[in-house]
Design an enzyme around this catalytic site. Structure first.
Site, PDB file in Angstrom:
ATOM      1  N   SER A 119      46.345  46.711  38.406  1.00  0.00           N
ATOM      2  CA  SER A 119      46.274  45.291  38.397  1.00  0.00           C
ATOM      3  C   SER A 119      46.769  44.867  36.791  1.00  0.00           C
ATOM      4  O   SER A 119      47.516  45.385  36.301  1.00  0.00           O
ATOM      5  CB  SER A 119      45.078  44.909  38.995  1.00  0.00           C
ATOM      6  OG  SER A 119      45.145  43.628  39.267  1.00  0.00           O
ATOM      7  N   ASP A 174      51.749  42.476  48.402  1.00  0.00           N
ATOM      8  CA  ASP A 174      51.039  42.518  47.144  1.00  0.00           C
ATOM      9  C   ASP A 174      51.777  41.560  46.282  1.00  0.00           C
ATOM     10  O   ASP A 174      52.870  41.881  45.521  1.00  0.00           O
ATOM     11  CB  ASP A 174      51.042  43.721  46.619  1.00  0.00           C
ATOM     12  CG  ASP A 174      49.996  43.642  45.269  1.00  0.00           C
ATOM     13  OD1 ASP A 174      49.594  42.576  44.950  1.00  0.00           O
ATOM     14  OD2 ASP A 174      49.695  44.641  44.931  1.00  0.00           O
ATOM     15  N   HIS A 187      46.847  43.823  47.794  1.00  0.00           N
ATOM     16  CA  HIS A 187      46.481  44.264  46.384  1.00  0.00           C
ATOM     17  C   HIS A 187      45.283  45.199  46.445  1.00  0.00           C
ATOM     18  O   HIS A 187      45.156  45.987  45.354  1.00  0.00           O
ATOM     19  CB  HIS A 187      46.128  43.013  45.648  1.00  0.00           C
ATOM     20  CG  HIS A 187      46.160  43.314  44.105  1.00  0.00           C
ATOM     21  ND1 HIS A 187      47.012  43.884  43.382  1.00  0.00           N
ATOM     22  CD2 HIS A 187      44.996  43.169  43.139  1.00  0.00           C
ATOM     23  CE1 HIS A 187      46.956  43.809  41.966  1.00  0.00           C
ATOM     24  NE2 HIS A 187      45.633  43.601  41.978  1.00  0.00           N
TER      25      HIS A 187
END
EC number: 3.1.1.74
Length: 209
Positions: A119, A174, A187
């Site tokens: 991320s 995602d 995610h």
């Protein structure tokens, strides 16, 4: 924008802090050094959703004493607001990751360096690595990025770094991989890739170094 409620609804998992690079001696360099940047809001310097799975798999393959695991912490606070910055993270976070790569190269110049980011942590790595010297970049043998928040913007790669040394994992659905900061359930689903595919790729890179 980010759906904070969805992000925080993920069941809590034990966070992990690892500092073997910081504390390790240059007289006892390992088989590989694994540097990881966690995702936003994750605790410790490794987080819990992704990084520890890859680290544990590498340790299982080579033995715990033969892998130094190091999370990116300190100036990298993994706050949510930094995702909206132009780089997708703060300059302080990028500099901290670069410091750790340079520390690995200076302590253990003959040890293959591997790295990962999840991320916002993927943005940390994709910004940090291009700013390293050619010698340090050459010592980095493999990088794995999960839920890469700059995937679309950077053309699915780390700028100015060999694609042969990089694997990017983007789950179907995602949306951060499509250039947004919208957090969907996809995610949060990278543990399988982190535990199996990513360490398999990194091991191949290490063993061929």
């Amino acid at each position: 924008m980010m759906n904070l409620n969805l992000l925080l609804s993920k069941p809590c998992q034990a966070s992990t802090t690892r500092n073997e690079l910081e504390t390790g001696s240059s007289d006892a360099c390992p088989r590989t050094i694994f540097i990881f940047a966690r995702g936003s809001t994750e605790a410790g310097n490794m987080g819990a959703l992704v990084g520890p799975f890859t680290a544990n798999a590498l340790e299982s393959a080579y033995g715990a004493s033969n892998v130094w695991v190091q999370g990116v912490g300190g100036p990298y606070t993994a706050g949510l607001v930094e995702n909206a910055l132009p780089a997708g993270t703060s300059q302080a976070a990028i500099r901290e990751a670069q410091r750790l790569f340079n520390l690995a190269a200076s302590k253990c110049p003959n040890t293959p360096i591997t790295a990962g980011g999840y991320s916002q942590g993927a943005a940390v790595m994709s910004n940090a690595i291009p700013g390293l010297s050619a010698a340090v970049q050459d010592q980095i043998k493999g990088v794995v990025l999960f839920g890469y928040t700059k995937n679309l913007q950077n053309g699915g790669r780390i700028p100015n770094f060999p694609t042969s040394k990089t694997t990017i994992y983007c789950e179907t659905g995602d949306l951060v991989c499509n250039g947004t900061l919208i957090i969907t359930p996809a995610h949060l689903l990278y543990s399988d890739e982190a535990a199996v595919q990513a360490p398999t790729f990194l091991r191949a890179q290490i063993d061929s170094a």
